[in-house]
Design an enzyme around this catalytic site. Sequence first.
Site, mmCIF file in Angstrom:
data_model
loop_
_atom_site.group_PDB
_atom_site.id
_atom_site.type_symbol
_atom_site.label_atom_id
_atom_site.label_comp_id
_atom_site.label_asym_id
_atom_site.label_seq_id
_atom_site.Cartn_x
_atom_site.Cartn_y
_atom_site.Cartn_z
ATOM 1 N N GLU A 1 4.989 -3.852 -5.265
ATOM 2 C CA GLU A 1 5.077 -5.288 -5.538
ATOM 3 C C GLU A 1 6.357 -5.628 -6.293
ATOM 4 O O GLU A 1 7.000 -6.652 -6.027
ATOM 5 C CB GLU A 1 3.845 -5.727 -6.321
ATOM 6 C CG GLU A 1 2.570 -5.658 -5.483
ATOM 7 C CD GLU A 1 1.311 -5.806 -6.315
ATOM 8 O OE1 GLU A 1 0.550 -6.749 -6.043
ATOM 9 O OE2 GLU A 1 1.082 -4.984 -7.231
ATOM 10 N N GLU B 1 -4.610 -0.232 -4.241
ATOM 11 C CA GLU B 1 -5.486 -0.748 -5.295
ATOM 12 C C GLU B 1 -6.960 -0.661 -4.920
ATOM 13 O O GLU B 1 -7.818 -0.540 -5.802
ATOM 14 C CB GLU B 1 -5.121 -2.210 -5.614
ATOM 15 C CG GLU B 1 -3.809 -2.386 -6.348
ATOM 16 C CD GLU B 1 -2.612 -2.535 -5.430
ATOM 17 O OE1 GLU B 1 -1.531 -2.881 -5.930
ATOM 18 O OE2 GLU B 1 -2.760 -2.296 -4.208
#
Length: 258
Positions: A112, A132
């Site tokens: 990210e 995640e």
Amino acid sequence: MAYETLIVEVEDYVSLIRLNRPDALNALNSKLMKELSAALQAANRDDNVRVIVVTGSEKAFAAGADVREMSEKSFTDVYFDNLFGVESEIIARVRKPIIAAVSGYCLGGGCELAMLCDFIIAADTAKFGQPEINLGIVAGMGGTQRLTRFVGKSKSMDMHLTGRFMDAAEAERCGLVSRVFPAKDLMAEVMKIAQKIVEKSLLSSMAVKECVNRAQETSLAEGLLFERRMFHAMFATEDQKEGMAAFLEKRQPQFRDK
């Protein structure tokens, strides 16, 4: 300014910001994110900086957010703290070009962070992923949004739902990565690319960044209008006069950012 989790060097108008938590594979904790946002703001203000490069180590750009730091936090903790929210917004607002130079693991928050930069140059050893889901959570720094815009819904769903890693070749093929180099050549090649940008008018570089980012954030009609008005505005600059004169005179332009 001295940093505990970063190494920052400025040379030849390039600010090189290296994530430096080697024992944690550069996992992003609160201190690193605060220091990184401060370093990027400093580079944005520095007249001796025209391009910013963010990198990690050969083994890891960043292997994710720091799970040890997050594991005991509650919803109210992360909600009131707006975990990673402020820092992400600061990074996204930096006006100068930012290159992510990625080698090794670039996972979760690391992926990210790389996508928050303006483009990604990868070593052939790079591994990208949004795993995640393996922790019982979802991405929290734009992973579901930016990765989908980069690679499309199907591949983004695949990455987020399975937690699988994407190698550098696949990342380049699907548009996440701009270029791939052998790991031993990565930083030398990235600095060559940075110097190419250094040579340009900073006014033009910043305008390009605004226009391209607008393409992801608005309709085509609005984006075209924004680009055209920016194009028109550049004719008020000395750099436009110099750039066109240099082209006609068959010489290198000498831009002054005016």
